[in-house]
Design a protein around this motif. Sequence first.
Motif, PDB file in Angstrom:
ATOM      1  N   ALA A  46      21.308  53.831  23.179  1.00 30.22           N
ATOM      2  CA  ALA A  46      22.234  54.162  22.110  1.00 30.22           C
ATOM      3  C   ALA A  46      22.473  55.651  21.972  1.00 30.22           C
ATOM      4  N   THR A  47      21.512  56.476  22.371  1.00 31.46           N
ATOM      5  CA  THR A  47      21.665  57.923  22.250  1.00 31.46           C
ATOM      6  C   THR A  47      21.366  58.577  23.584  1.00 31.46           C
ATOM      7  N   GLY A  48      21.626  59.872  23.644  1.00 31.79           N
ATOM      8  CA  GLY A  48      21.326  60.623  24.859  1.00 31.79           C
ATOM      9  C   GLY A  48      22.547  60.922  25.688  1.00 31.79           C
ATOM     10  N   ALA A  52      28.200  56.916  22.148  1.00 32.01           N
ATOM     11  CA  ALA A  52      27.357  55.741  21.961  1.00 32.01           C
ATOM     12  C   ALA A  52      28.019  54.533  22.599  1.00 32.01           C
ATOM     13  N   PRO A  53      27.245  53.641  23.219  1.00 38.81           N
ATOM     14  CA  PRO A  53      27.833  52.444  23.832  1.00 38.81           C
ATOM     15  C   PRO A  53      28.412  51.519  22.778  1.00 38.81           C
ATOM     16  N   ALA A  54      29.418  50.765  23.167  1.00 38.38           N
ATOM     17  CA  ALA A  54      30.043  49.824  22.249  1.00 38.38           C
ATOM     18  C   ALA A  54      29.090  48.673  21.953  1.00 38.38           C
ATOM     19  N   LEU A  55      29.150  48.172  20.724  1.00 37.58           N
ATOM     20  CA  LEU A  55      28.303  47.065  20.328  1.00 37.58           C
ATOM     21  C   LEU A  55      29.004  45.742  20.636  1.00 37.58           C
ATOM     22  N   SER A  56      28.239  44.836  21.251  1.00 31.60           N
ATOM     23  CA  SER A  56      28.789  43.539  21.616  1.00 31.60           C
ATOM     24  C   SER A  56      27.664  42.524  21.691  1.00 31.60           C
ATOM     25  N   ALA A 270      27.389  56.037  16.474  1.00 33.73           N
ATOM     26  CA  ALA A 270      27.911  54.783  15.918  1.00 33.73           C
ATOM     27  C   ALA A 270      26.867  53.672  15.858  1.00 33.73           C
ATOM     28  N   VAL A 271      25.981  53.604  16.835  1.00 37.97           N
ATOM     29  CA  VAL A 271      24.957  52.560  16.835  1.00 37.97           C
ATOM     30  C   VAL A 271      23.971  52.783  15.701  1.00 37.97           C
ATOM     31  N   LEU A 272      23.559  54.025  15.518  1.00 37.20           N
ATOM     32  CA  LEU A 272      22.622  54.330  14.437  1.00 37.20           C
ATOM     33  C   LEU A 272      23.272  54.083  13.081  1.00 37.20           C
ATOM     34  N   GLN A 273      24.531  54.432  12.957  1.00 34.75           N
ATOM     35  CA  GLN A 273      25.243  54.177  11.709  1.00 34.75           C
ATOM     36  C   GLN A 273      25.338  52.682  11.429  1.00 34.75           C
ATOM     37  N   LYS A 274      25.539  51.897  12.482  1.00 37.95           N
ATOM     38  CA  LYS A 274      25.609  50.446  12.311  1.00 37.95           C
ATOM     39  C   LYS A 274      24.265  49.889  11.879  1.00 37.95           C
TER      40      LYS A 274
END
Length: 323
Positions: A46-48, A52-56, A270-274
Amino acid sequence: MSDQTPLIEAPKSRVPLIAAVVVVVLAIVGVVTFLVVRGGDDAPRATGGDKAPALSKDKPVKVVIGAVNASEPYWDTFKARAKDAGIDLEIKDFADYTQANPALSQGELDVNQFQHLVYLAQYNVANDDDIVPIGATAIFPLGLYSQKYEDVADIPDGSTVVVPDDDSNQARGLLVLQSAGLVKLKDGGSAFSTVADVDESASRVKVKALQADLTATSLPDVAAAIINNDFVTDAGLKFSDAIAKDDPKDPKALPYVNVFAARAEDKDNAVLQKLVEVFQQSQDVLDGADKASGGTAQFLTTSPAELQASLDEVETQLRATKK
């Protein structure tokens, strides 16, 4: 960073005050959480990266969640809700909470959730770091108790009220008394106030500081006492017996909200926010977390910008105390 998280017994020295605070607070809640986001063998990290990769659901992003006392049922609920959002959670236990911020700073972790803003400020200032809050969880209120009076308004003028003598809980207790209209603090109050900051001429009561484990036993002899959450039930009291406590709407209480924290470069990830959103918007997760806290949690959805502003203020105050 409950202090019930947050309500901690801190050491006598003012600079390391938060480390001890968070230990007791979080011990009361029974859970200290560190969140890690990293890719597994088959999942993107998710980071680095720049994005950020898309969530699916078809290709979930791997998230490893570390917790002390991961046996609380709401973690399984959180895991299920995160899966619905495209995040594959793996729970991992940590034995030492003091490792969470250094591990985050060094890139071993991508996010953690165990501390309030005062503790985070202490860590950042002591280590010249810039870890940032990206979402709020809850405040675990510090309460005022009395065996003689059922309402703050009934406490006679000139009577004595006690607060814990450790730095962090003393300051927080004084803020509770000020919010309740019992005292006025000369500087308006901060996370570093002491009994010496009480404006006696403008206050309704006299304030005395006692060792934290003695405030409860002092109740027969005083009008009221601020009692750390870890001593409430031992004193035969219930949290619902408090006649005053932190008001989450009071800006002075904001530094004591527990937060999700990340490295500065990941504040908009975005992943962390989700992940924060899943926690804040899943009622069954919140119900379970509240049960684990003994019913004391007051959940907040304070914006990251407001959290950051509060963190900046506390860090400024802390640096001033070191001069």
